[in-house]
Design a protein around this motif. Structure first.
Motif, PDB file in Angstrom:
ATOM      1  N   ARG A   1       0.208   2.807  -3.547  1.00 26.91           N
ATOM      2  CA  ARG A   1      -0.177   1.436  -3.978  1.00 26.91           C
ATOM      3  C   ARG A   1       0.426   1.078  -5.348  1.00 26.91           C
ATOM      4  NH1 ARG A   1      -5.304  -0.101  -1.242  1.00 26.91           N
ATOM      5  NH2 ARG A   1      -6.014  -1.111  -3.133  1.00 26.91           N
TER       6      ARG A   1
ATOM      7  N   GLN B   1       0.812  -1.221   0.000  1.00 26.46           N
ATOM      8  CA  GLN B   1       0.000   0.000   0.000  1.00 26.46           C
ATOM      9  C   GLN B   1       0.851   1.279   0.000  1.00 26.46           C
ATOM     10  OE1 GLN B   1      -3.842  -0.456   2.401  1.00 26.46           O
ATOM     11  NE2 GLN B   1      -2.516  -2.000   3.330  1.00 26.46           N
TER      12      GLN B   1
ATOM     13  N   TYR C   1       0.458  -2.671  -5.726  1.00 29.94           N
ATOM     14  CA  TYR C   1      -0.675  -3.386  -5.106  1.00 29.94           C
ATOM     15  C   TYR C   1      -1.364  -4.338  -6.094  1.00 29.94           C
ATOM     16  CZ  TYR C   1      -4.644  -4.239  -2.059  1.00 29.94           C
ATOM     17  OH  TYR C   1      -5.578  -4.858  -1.264  1.00 29.94           O
TER      18      TYR C   1
END
Length: 498
Positions: free
Chosen positions: A299, A295, A302
């Motif tokens: 991000r 994160q 991510y």
């Protein structure tokens, strides 16, 4: 000739839309046919002649060749520009600093040039960009004669220290490449080598030892090499301590915050190793840390790591007794597009195991239909260990479904394809297991007899529940459940307790 169709098929749907939009903005003439060619290449399996007829209403090879060349150049420009925006912007920024500084130095504006180089040096040191630092010091030394206040000996000393770091990183990179090449030959060509000795030999040859003097990237490469060797030998127990010790160096490394991608990858490797060693609480701790870093930096990584993270999270839950939670985590990924192929294959296979353990054989069978490629395809994409696991799971599933004719052909095929490889990596217990499965499916009535139970007990040379790989134990749990007429999932969970 470069296969443009293959390049276009490697784009995600989102990336393909961006590329077509890029072409639309670039096209200055209304009759430009590059977008038409893209659509023909991604939607139809046409020959060059058929494409010519669709584009020009005649067989105009010269025009098509010129159009392909222009389209390829557009692909290069598009991918380069988009990656410059997305990837390692720090490197590009520092290269701009160096170019700018050299411009001012050539013009005799030394004060401005050196100030720019000083700023670039600070940033390059933070990110351990030794190649860029080499260029910075080169420029500083080149024009040092023009600035009387510069301490040239200090700059030369910094240059030499950086060269040592650069050489160390390059030596590690060479060792990494050599070892990966050897392991790839083991994986894809079934070559037989002593993996551990090979790795030690290559590292010794390049005088590489684990220490804080290694760059973050080099420590990551060392972790990856160690992890790959364990995958080849189904041996995660013996690398756990090394990985945890190496992570202590990484955790306290001065460039930790600047090396996010490598950091996430290392955390995944450690969490996976702990899972394979049935240390679920510790694995979840490292997964939590991995999720935290996923994160970071808006991000940035991510989306890339989310499938792998959820897969490992689901595996930990399944083998900790939370099967429904595990299934719920992975189900959304079955229909999801643009998932990394290896993560997708792992998700399918894991869900098949979960459904089989739950006795939901119809769902397991339906999901197995997604594996419609040849074994060579899966060895190339996911490796031989994964392909062996897939084949064994299919054999057990077909036995549970009662498809005996399919079982016989699958076992015969497995013997021909993998027995020699399993012997070469000293995994005879997999061969033994399959031979016992073969006895059972041919004569199911003997499964609960004392003779068969004694045969099973005497057939395996277990290295202990703690050290044995979780997936190997899962296969044995299937056989044990047949022998004791117990629920397979409960037997599996029983094996997970030390």
């Amino acid at each position: 000739m470069i296969n443009i169709k293959e390049i276009l098929h490697s784009f995600t749907d989102e990336k393909l839309e961006e590329f077509i939009s890029y072409l639309e903005k670039k096209n200055k003439r209304a009759d430009t046919k590059n977008i038409q060619l893209v659509n023909l290449l991604i939607t139809d399996n046409l020959s060059s002649k058929e494409i010519c007829l669709k584009l020009y209403q005649k067989d105009n090879k010269a025009a098509l060749h010129a159009l392909r060349k222009r389209l390829f150049k557009s692909i290069i420009d598009f991918t380069a520009n988009s990656n410059l925006k997305e990837e390692n912007s720090e490197d590009m920024q520092l290269i701009k600093f160096i170019i700018s500084a050299r411009f001012f130095l050539k013009k005799g504006q030394y004060n401005i040039g050196y100030k720019i180089l000083d700023k670039a040096e600070i940033a390059a040191k933070e990110h351990q960009l030794f190649t860029i630092l080499n260029e910075i010091y080169h420029s500083k030394i080149q024009y040092s004669y023009a600035v009387s206040t510069l301490k040239i000996d200090e700059i030369i000393n910094d240059f030499k220290e950086n060269q040592q770091q650069l050489l160390l990183e390059e030596q590690m990179n060479i060792a990494y490449a050599k070892i990966r090449k050897m392991l790839r030959e083991v994986q894809h060509q079934h070559k037989i080598i002593d993996i551990q000795k090979t790795i030690e030999s290559v590292l010794d040859e390049h005088q590489i030892k684990t220490s804080s003097s290694l760059s973050f990237k080099s420590l990551y490469q060392l972790v990856q090499i160690t992890n790959i060797s364990s995958v080849q030998n189904f041996d995660y127990w013996n690398i756990e301590a090394f990985l945890l010790e190496t992570y202590e160096l990484i955790k306290n490394h001065k460039s930790k915050e600047k090396q996010l991608f490598y950091h996430i990858e290392v955390l995944y490797v450690i969490a996976n190793t702990l899972f394979r060693n049935k240390k679920f609480t510790q694995s979840l701790t490292y997964l939590e840390r991995m999720h935290f870093y996923m994160q970071q930096q808006q991000r940035k990584y991510y989306k890339e790591y989310n499938p792998k993270y959820n897969l490992l999270l689901a595996l930990n839950h399944n083998y900790s007794g939370k099967q429904e939670k595990a299934i719920d985590l992975l189900t959304p990924f079955v229909q999801q597009k643009n998932v990394d192929i290896i993560a997708q294959l792992d998700i399918y296979l894991s869900l098949i195991v979960f459904y089989s353990q739950k006795k939901d054989l119809k769902k397991a069978q339906n999901l197995f239909t997604k594996f419609y490629h040849t074994d060579n395809y899966y060895i190339e994409k996911a490796g031989i260990e994964w392909t062996i696991k897939k084949n064994i799971i299919e054999i057990l599933l077909q036995i549970d479904l009662g498809n005996i004719d399919i079982v016989e052909s699958r076992i015969l095929s497995f013997k021909r394809g993998y027995f020699n490889h399993l012997k070469s990596i000293h995994q005879e217990k997999v061969i033994t297991f399959l031979k016992l499965v073969e006895i059972y499916y041919k004569k199911p009535e003997i499964i609960s007899t004392k003779d068969f139970k004694d045969k099973v007990e005497n057939s395996f040379n277990w290295i202990g529940k703690e050290k044995e790989d979780i997936f190997i134990m899962s296969f044995y749990a299937w056989l044990k459940a047949k022998m004791t007429k117990q629920d397979i999932y409960l037997v599996t969970l029983g094996f997970m307790k030390h």
